[in-house]
Design an enzyme around this catalytic site. Sequence first.
Site, PDB file in Angstrom:
ATOM      1  N   ASP A  79       0.723  -1.075  -0.103  1.00 47.64           N
ATOM      2  CA  ASP A  79       0.039  -0.131   0.079  1.00 47.64           C
ATOM      3  C   ASP A  79       0.953   1.344   0.018  1.00 47.64           C
ATOM      4  O   ASP A  79       2.099   1.160   0.189  1.00 47.64           O
ATOM      5  CB  ASP A  79      -1.027   0.199   1.096  1.00 47.64           C
ATOM      6  CG  ASP A  79      -0.272   0.283   2.479  1.00 47.64           C
ATOM      7  OD1 ASP A  79       0.906   0.815   2.751  1.00 47.64           O
ATOM      8  OD2 ASP A  79      -1.117   0.213   3.468  1.00 47.64           O
ATOM      9  N   LEU A  80       0.334   2.221  -0.277  1.00 50.91           N
ATOM     10  CA  LEU A  80       0.975   3.906  -0.347  1.00 50.91           C
ATOM     11  C   LEU A  80       0.989   4.287   0.998  1.00 50.91           C
ATOM     12  O   LEU A  80      -0.051   4.380   1.545  1.00 50.91           O
ATOM     13  CB  LEU A  80       0.474   4.685  -1.648  1.00 50.91           C
ATOM     14  CG  LEU A  80       0.417   3.948  -3.103  1.00 50.91           C
ATOM     15  CD1 LEU A  80      -0.260   4.767  -3.978  1.00 50.91           C
ATOM     16  CD2 LEU A  80       1.792   3.584  -3.374  1.00 50.91           C
ATOM     17  N   ASP A 119      -5.816   2.195  -2.173  1.00 50.04           N
ATOM     18  CA  ASP A 119      -4.116   2.017  -2.388  1.00 50.04           C
ATOM     19  C   ASP A 119      -3.734   0.756  -1.818  1.00 50.04           C
ATOM     20  O   ASP A 119      -2.596   0.552  -1.777  1.00 50.04           O
ATOM     21  CB  ASP A 119      -3.376   3.365  -1.771  1.00 50.04           C
ATOM     22  CG  ASP A 119      -3.642   3.080  -0.140  1.00 50.04           C
ATOM     23  OD1 ASP A 119      -4.386   2.792   0.390  1.00 50.04           O
ATOM     24  OD2 ASP A 119      -2.595   3.502   0.479  1.00 50.04           O
TER      25      ASP A 119
END
Length: 300
Positions: free
Chosen positions: A176-177, A219
């Site tokens: 994930d970001l 994300d």
Amino acid sequence: MRTVNVVNHPNSKFNAFTLFQHNEQQSQRNLALLEQLQTTLEVKKLIDIFAIEVAKYLDFTGIYFKHTDVSATARGSRQAKAERQFELKLNGHFFGMLTYAVNMPISITNYEILNELHQLLINPLNNAVKYHQAMQLAMQDGLTQLGNRRSFDEQIKRTMAQAARRHSRVGLILCDLNKFKAINDSFGHIIGDNVLVHFAQALRQSVRDTDCIFRFGGDEFAIIIADASQQSLTVIEQRIYQAMAHDALLAKYNVTSSLGLAFMNKADNAISFFERADTALYSQKMNIPRKLSVVSQHSS
């Protein structure tokens, strides 16, 4: 373009009664074939059913169907001396190509029979292709064109089952970001969407052709690595960071990512496997030293 060899047999016996008998029998066979073709929406099964019928008229070693979005090969197909191709058309428009592997020329009689059989096949094939296309869309993330969560759930179970049979290893990377919400809030959702698309492209550049990438929404992303090793997961992890660093848009908005890595073990099901990778992801996000779940070669 259709390529066929035809041979006429002028000495064959003929009379009106045998013609009527042949037409009646052929009509019954055609109806039976059509009924069978309507029992499935899988392209591969349709070609297998069709091959059984064609074998009554033609000596072939293989049948191959090719459409823009899907292809299929009849069960047991193998190469022959020559290939004969037939264009399949639907409402006058090119639909796909049907190829026969043959060792002998196709007679005029059998050529005509094949064309008749193709007319029975085309509509069931069209329905099957449309179903395939719809299923692909249902399993795909609209923004990044990656597989979605539904696709992941099916693929992870399939890959784990294959690994158990082959005594191979499966790796899972969850991504994930970091602080992605701040990017959306500061620059808007259009920029946020562009960031997700570029990150998806960075993932594509980092994996092998045999690996599968998915976006769950937001994300959150996942990568399934079949026939995995500690080295392959480490290489993919490094490639992801390198690809992100070389992406101008991701660099512009200072986008970073956290990754959680895990190997499948014998006690795992899809849920426990995912949970261990998710725990590894959470540990990295919390800046806790992460340990890769390494197992021996015989424990998968």
